[in-house]
Design a protein around this motif. Structure first.
Motif, PDB file in Angstrom:
ATOM      1  N   TYR A  16       0.840  -1.219   0.000  1.00 24.37           N
ATOM      2  CA  TYR A  16       0.000   0.000   0.000  1.00 24.37           C
ATOM      3  C   TYR A  16       0.869   1.262   0.000  1.00 24.37           C
ATOM      4  O   TYR A  16       0.671   2.178  -0.814  1.00 24.37           O
ATOM      5  N   HIS A  17       1.866   1.303   0.903  1.00 23.70           N
ATOM      6  CA  HIS A  17       2.704   2.501   0.985  1.00 23.70           C
ATOM      7  C   HIS A  17       3.598   2.639  -0.250  1.00 23.70           C
ATOM      8  O   HIS A  17       4.003   3.748  -0.610  1.00 23.70           O
ATOM      9  N   SER A  18       3.892   1.515  -0.902  1.00 25.51           N
ATOM     10  CA  SER A  18       4.670   1.569  -2.136  1.00 25.51           C
ATOM     11  C   SER A  18       3.864   2.291  -3.226  1.00 25.51           C
ATOM     12  O   SER A  18       4.390   3.131  -3.961  1.00 25.51           O
ATOM     13  N   LEU A  58       2.207  13.438  10.988  1.00 26.92           N
ATOM     14  CA  LEU A  58       1.199  12.549  11.575  1.00 26.92           C
ATOM     15  C   LEU A  58       0.787  11.482  10.560  1.00 26.92           C
ATOM     16  O   LEU A  58       0.384  11.807   9.445  1.00 26.92           O
ATOM     17  N   GLY A  59       0.919  10.219  10.946  1.00 29.03           N
ATOM     18  CA  GLY A  59       0.624   9.123  10.015  1.00 29.03           C
ATOM     19  C   GLY A  59       1.713   9.052   8.963  1.00 29.03           C
ATOM     20  O   GLY A  59       1.457   9.125   7.757  1.00 29.03           O
ATOM     21  N   CYS A  60       2.965   8.885   9.415  1.00 31.21           N
ATOM     22  CA  CYS A  60       4.123   9.087   8.510  1.00 31.21           C
ATOM     23  C   CYS A  60       4.324   7.928   7.534  1.00 31.21           C
ATOM     24  O   CYS A  60       5.082   8.073   6.570  1.00 31.21           O
ATOM     25  N   GLY A  61       3.659   6.787   7.738  1.00 27.44           N
ATOM     26  CA  GLY A  61       3.804   5.677   6.797  1.00 27.44           C
ATOM     27  C   GLY A  61       5.259   5.291   6.610  1.00 27.44           C
ATOM     28  O   GLY A  61       5.997   5.063   7.578  1.00 27.44           O
ATOM     29  N   GLU A  80       3.438   6.999  13.642  1.00 26.49           N
ATOM     30  CA  GLU A  80       2.755   6.002  12.801  1.00 26.49           C
ATOM     31  C   GLU A  80       2.221   4.897  13.695  1.00 26.49           C
ATOM     32  O   GLU A  80       2.947   4.338  14.504  1.00 26.49           O
ATOM     33  N   LYS A  81       0.924   4.560  13.520  1.00 27.96           N
ATOM     34  CA  LYS A  81       0.325   3.554  14.418  1.00 27.96           C
ATOM     35  C   LYS A  81       0.571   2.119  13.971  1.00 27.96           C
ATOM     36  O   LYS A  81       0.527   1.202  14.782  1.00 27.96           O
ATOM     37  N   ASP A  82       0.850   1.912  12.698  1.00 25.96           N
ATOM     38  CA  ASP A  82       1.063   0.548  12.190  1.00 25.96           C
ATOM     39  C   ASP A  82       2.529   0.157  12.438  1.00 25.96           C
ATOM     40  O   ASP A  82       3.449   0.804  11.933  1.00 25.96           O
ATOM     41  N   LYS A  84       4.414  -2.335  11.530  1.00 27.60           N
ATOM     42  CA  LYS A  84       5.246  -2.818  10.432  1.00 27.60           C
ATOM     43  C   LYS A  84       5.824  -1.647   9.623  1.00 27.60           C
ATOM     44  O   LYS A  84       7.040  -1.555   9.411  1.00 27.60           O
ATOM     45  N   ILE A  85       4.946  -0.728   9.223  1.00 25.55           N
ATOM     46  CA  ILE A  85       5.444   0.380   8.392  1.00 25.55           C
ATOM     47  C   ILE A  85       6.271   1.355   9.251  1.00 25.55           C
ATOM     48  O   ILE A  85       7.234   1.962   8.753  1.00 25.55           O
ATOM     49  N   ALA A  86       5.948   1.468  10.541  1.00 29.78           N
ATOM     50  CA  ALA A  86       6.761   2.324  11.425  1.00 29.78           C
ATOM     51  C   ALA A  86       8.189   1.768  11.488  1.00 29.78           C
ATOM     52  O   ALA A  86       9.173   2.530  11.469  1.00 29.78           O
ATOM     53  N   ASN A 103       6.162   4.831  17.074  1.00 32.84           N
ATOM     54  CA  ASN A 103       5.092   3.895  16.692  1.00 32.84           C
ATOM     55  C   ASN A 103       3.922   4.020  17.680  1.00 32.84           C
ATOM     56  O   ASN A 103       3.852   3.295  18.665  1.00 32.84           O
ATOM     57  N   GLU A 104       3.047   4.996  17.432  1.00 35.12           N
ATOM     58  CA  GLU A 104       1.900   5.249  18.330  1.00 35.12           C
ATOM     59  C   GLU A 104       0.704   5.706  17.508  1.00 35.12           C
ATOM     60  O   GLU A 104       0.870   6.265  16.418  1.00 35.12           O
ATOM     61  N   ASP A 105      -0.478   5.529  18.109  1.00 36.89           N
ATOM     62  CA  ASP A 105      -1.704   6.101  17.553  1.00 36.89           C
ATOM     63  C   ASP A 105      -1.718   7.580  17.959  1.00 36.89           C
ATOM     64  O   ASP A 105      -1.722   7.890  19.157  1.00 36.89           O
ATOM     65  N   VAL A 106      -1.731   8.495  16.989  1.00 36.75           N
ATOM     66  CA  VAL A 106      -1.645   9.928  17.329  1.00 36.75           C
ATOM     67  C   VAL A 106      -2.831  10.392  18.180  1.00 36.75           C
ATOM     68  O   VAL A 106      -2.717  11.371  18.915  1.00 36.75           O
ATOM     69  N   LEU A 107      -3.967   9.693  18.088  1.00 39.38           N
ATOM     70  CA  LEU A 107      -5.150  10.127  18.839  1.00 39.38           C
ATOM     71  C   LEU A 107      -5.015   9.833  20.334  1.00 39.38           C
ATOM     72  O   LEU A 107      -5.802  10.303  21.149  1.00 39.38           O
TER      73      LEU A 107
HETATM   74  C1  LIG Z   1      -2.490   7.806   3.494  1.00 38.56           C
HETATM   75  S1  LIG Z   1      -1.227   7.055   4.463  1.00 38.56           S
HETATM   76  C2  LIG Z   1       0.071   8.232   4.200  1.00 38.56           C
HETATM   77  C3  LIG Z   1       1.417   7.782   4.633  1.00 38.56           C
HETATM   78  C4  LIG Z   1       2.519   8.836   4.464  1.00 38.56           C
HETATM   79  N1  LIG Z   1       2.206  10.041   5.228  1.00 38.56           N
HETATM   80  C5  LIG Z   1       2.707   9.188   3.017  1.00 38.56           C
HETATM   81  O1  LIG Z   1       2.400  10.332   2.672  1.00 38.56           O
HETATM   82  O2  LIG Z   1       3.115   8.338   2.227  1.00 38.56           O
HETATM   83  C6  LIG Z   1      -1.786   7.385   6.113  1.00 38.56           C
HETATM   84  C7  LIG Z   1      -0.963   6.744   7.202  1.00 38.56           C
HETATM   85  O3  LIG Z   1      -1.471   7.177   8.444  1.00 38.56           O
HETATM   86  C8  LIG Z   1      -1.420   6.096   9.350  1.00 38.56           C
HETATM   87  N2  LIG Z   1      -2.416   6.378  10.411  1.00 38.56           N
HETATM   88  C9  LIG Z   1      -3.774   6.374  10.267  1.00 38.56           C
HETATM   89  N3  LIG Z   1      -4.366   6.692  11.441  1.00 38.56           N
HETATM   90  C10 LIG Z   1      -3.348   6.893  12.336  1.00 38.56           C
HETATM   91  C11 LIG Z   1      -3.321   7.241  13.712  1.00 38.56           C
HETATM   92  N4  LIG Z   1      -4.456   7.428  14.398  1.00 38.56           N
HETATM   93  N5  LIG Z   1      -2.118   7.377  14.320  1.00 38.56           N
HETATM   94  C12 LIG Z   1      -0.967   7.190  13.624  1.00 38.56           C
HETATM   95  N6  LIG Z   1      -0.935   6.836  12.320  1.00 38.56           N
HETATM   96  C13 LIG Z   1      -2.108   6.697  11.681  1.00 38.56           C
HETATM   97  C14 LIG Z   1      -1.738   4.885   8.507  1.00 38.56           C
HETATM   98  O4  LIG Z   1      -1.295   3.678   9.117  1.00 38.56           O
HETATM   99  C15 LIG Z   1      -0.992   5.223   7.217  1.00 38.56           C
HETATM  100  O5  LIG Z   1       0.341   4.730   7.257  1.00 38.56           O
END
Ligand SMILES: C[S@@+](CC[C@H](N)C(=O)[O-])C[C@H]1O[C@@H](n2cnc3c(N)ncnc32)[C@H](O)[C@@H]1O
Length: 277
Positions: A16-18, A58-61, A80-82, A84-86, A103-107
């Motif tokens: 997905y991130h690729s 936020l959500g750095c993938g 980044e909450k996931d 593996k990708i973190a 590696n945390e949920d930003v919320l």
């Molecule tokens: C659309 S992707 C974008 C990734 C990266 N920013 C980029 O531009 O390629 C969104 C990312 O946000 C992460 N994400 C979604 N909700 C999140 C949360 N609550 N806390 C941290 N990461 C989160 C997802 O796992 C995903 O990797």
């Protein structure tokens, strides 16, 4: 940008991130936005050639936007909450002493230092299905007074359509829905991402129908202003058009049709409701 692209193409990512990092329209727009913000501040450069500012991604993938920011700023944190990708983001950016990947949920984060720049690419069409708005609202308390958010704004357009499928769906590279546009496009909302956002959207949309047709849906197209002068999308990986069914009626050219549309931004597509008025 060319040198940066060849480095990014070696990033470890999930499939997905690729796809996300291969979307060059999206990537160039963010690169330009981050560089433009940095160029206005280059008088603040320290002896290492970095600008003394705190940046959150936020959500750095995979860390691609964190990487762009790390080229300019002294302290860049990617959240980044996931896991593996973190882990991949940590590896992709391990040469940068000015980068921390968390590696945390930003919320769920509390008590953070305040940021000068917040980058948040958790975008999706009309901001409905991902957590962009929830994350930015949560980070209101972690912003310096003059903090900038990238992207800057989102503009949502809607068109009346006659469509084949009767559920909410997106158009993408692999799936092209069958539909006809039967009236004028209207810009129905403009979301400023710099300040607190009301998560609940509700409005009555008034469509001018321009052909004899069966009206049974709406198509939403979202355009992102990365900064006020940098426009991006939609692309198949970035805010693809969203189709929403509406109760069916027969229309004549020249008719006006009113639809009440409501949803919760960050609430998911199950929060979308339509009603013919
Ligand atoms: C659309 S992707 C974008 C990734 C990266 N920013 C980029 O531009 O390629 C969104 C990312 O946000 C992460 N994400 C979604 N909700 C999140 C949360 N609550 N806390 C941290 N990461 C989160 C997802 O796992 C995903 O990797």
């Amino acid at each position: 940008m060319t040198n940066n692209i060849s480095r990014i193409m070696k990033f470890k990512t999930t499939p997905y991130h690729s796809h996300l990092i291969k979307d060059t329209e999206r990537l160039s727009a963010f690169y330009e936005g981050i560089s433009q913000y940095a160029e206005d501040l280059d008088y603040l450069e320290n002896e290492e050639g970095l600008i003394n500012k705190v940046v959150y991604d936020l959500g750095c993938g995979s860390g691609v936007l964190t990487y762009f920011a790390a080229l300019y700023f002294s302290a860049v944190v990617g959240f980044e909450k996931d896991s593996k990708i973190a882990g991949y983001a940590k590896e992709n950016l391990k040469d940068f002493e000015n980068v921390l990947i968390v590696n945390e949920d930003v919320l769920k984060l509390e008590g953070l230092d305040k940021a000068d720049l917040i980058i948040c690419e958790m975008l999706d069409t009309a901001l409905i299905d991902e957590e962009e708005v929830l994350a930015l609202n949560h980070f209101i308390d972690f912003k310096e007074d003059n903090c900038t958010v990238i992207p800057s704004k989102v503009l949502n357009y809607v068109e009346p359509v006659s469509m084949e499928r009767r559920n909410v769906h997106w158009e993408d590279d692999d799936y092209h829905p069958n539909y006809n546009i039967i009236g004028k496009s209207i810009c129905y909302s403009e979301i400023d991402l710099q300040s607190r956002i009301d998560e609940n959207f509700e409005d009555v949309l008034e469509f001018a129908i321009n052909e004899d047709s069966k009206f049974n849906g709406i198509k939403i197209t979202t355009i992102t202003l990365i900064r006020d002068n940098i426009v991006c999308g939609p692309t198949p990986m970035f805010n693809p058009p969203l189709f929403i069914p509406v109760d069916e009626i027969n229309c004549r050219a020249g008719d006006t049709v009113k639809v009440k549309l409501s949803y919760k931004m960050g609430g998911g597509i199950e929060t979308i409701k339509t009603e013919l008025i």
